[in-house]
Design an enzyme around this catalytic site. Structure first.
Site, PDB file in Angstrom:
ATOM      1  N   ASP A 108       0.890  -1.330  -0.059  1.00 50.26           N
ATOM      2  CA  ASP A 108      -0.202   0.032  -0.128  1.00 50.26           C
ATOM      3  C   ASP A 108       0.844   1.018  -0.077  1.00 50.26           C
ATOM      4  O   ASP A 108       1.445   1.539  -1.064  1.00 50.26           O
ATOM      5  CB  ASP A 108      -0.888  -0.190   1.303  1.00 50.26           C
ATOM      6  CG  ASP A 108      -1.831   1.080   1.218  1.00 50.26           C
ATOM      7  OD1 ASP A 108      -2.192   1.844   0.505  1.00 50.26           O
ATOM      8  OD2 ASP A 108      -2.567   0.947   2.387  1.00 50.26           O
ATOM      9  N   ASP A 164      -7.264  -8.686   5.750  1.00 50.91           N
ATOM     10  CA  ASP A 164      -8.390  -8.495   6.866  1.00 50.91           C
ATOM     11  C   ASP A 164      -8.900  -7.208   7.016  1.00 50.91           C
ATOM     12  O   ASP A 164      -8.357  -6.124   6.548  1.00 50.91           O
ATOM     13  CB  ASP A 164      -7.952  -9.104   8.231  1.00 50.91           C
ATOM     14  CG  ASP A 164      -6.872  -7.977   8.577  1.00 50.91           C
ATOM     15  OD1 ASP A 164      -5.806  -7.767   7.847  1.00 50.91           O
ATOM     16  OD2 ASP A 164      -7.110  -7.520   9.497  1.00 50.91           O
TER      17      ASP A 164
END
Ligand code: IMP
Ligand code: MG
Length: 180
Positions: A108, A164
């Site tokens: 990210d 998650d």
């Protein structure tokens, strides 16, 4: 009707079906097979927890003799990167002089991979490359080259296939995107 899942207070819609994930992993593995064939026992280093499903799927497609091991690095809570990166744990004495392929679920901002690469380089591997299932190019702020990326995605929060939301959703076979 669109396939959705609800985890705690958030709803997610289907974004990348398993078949597409599988195809991308097979293609990535073919590149790695091509690049590493003939090299002395490369070591795949999975970053827990998120990489477990990608690692399992990737390793089934690897055709050369290799070893694998796992490390842990926690930097995330909720749906935004905290920017704080904690310690790298679980690294064993088997890195020096080895060809290392770091296996990540997602890159990210790059904080985590940057930190991990700095720790690894100190152990003097022969080479280190990154293999990630997902990459968010628009969020990436570091210079570490991401040589092996299976799927590039926009800057949305996703879950499934190891990823998650507050520890939920890692078991989902497909990847889902948060609904605003
Ligand atoms: P970075 O340090 O900002 O590159 O973030 C890397 C870590 O943040 C990943 O290994 C994931 O654990 C987590 N992460 C980043 N984006 C997402 C996402 O969209 N869904 C779930 N976890 C994410
Ligand atoms: Mg991770």
């Amino acid at each position: 009707m669109e396939k959705c899942v609800t985890l705690k207070d958030k709803t997610f819609g289907l974004a990348i079906p398993y078949q597409q994930i599988h195809r991308a992993i097979v293609e990535l593995a073919a590149r790695i097979n091509e690049d590493y064939r003939g090299k002395e026992t490369p070591l795949f280093l999975g970053v827990l927890n998120g990489s477990f499903m990608f690692m399992a799927e990737l390793m089934k497609e690897i055709e050369f003799a290799c070893e694998m091991s796992f490390v842990k690095l926690v930097s995330y809570s909720g749906t935004k990167s905290t920017g704080k990166v904690s310690e790298l744990i679980g690294l064993q004495d088997n890195v020096a002089g080895r060809h290392i392929i770091v296996v990540e679920d997602i890159v990210d901002t790059g904080e985590s991979i940057d930190h991990l690469m700095r720790s690894l380089v100190g152990h003097e591997p022969a080479s280190v490359e990154v293999a990630t299932l997902l990459f968010k190019p628009a969020a990436y702020k570091k210079e570490v080259p991401i040589k092996y990326s299976a799927i590039s995605i926009p800057n949305d929060f996703i879950v499934g296939f190891g990823l998650d939301y507050d520890q939920l959703g890692r078991n989902l076979k497909d990847i889902y995107k948060i609904k605003q």
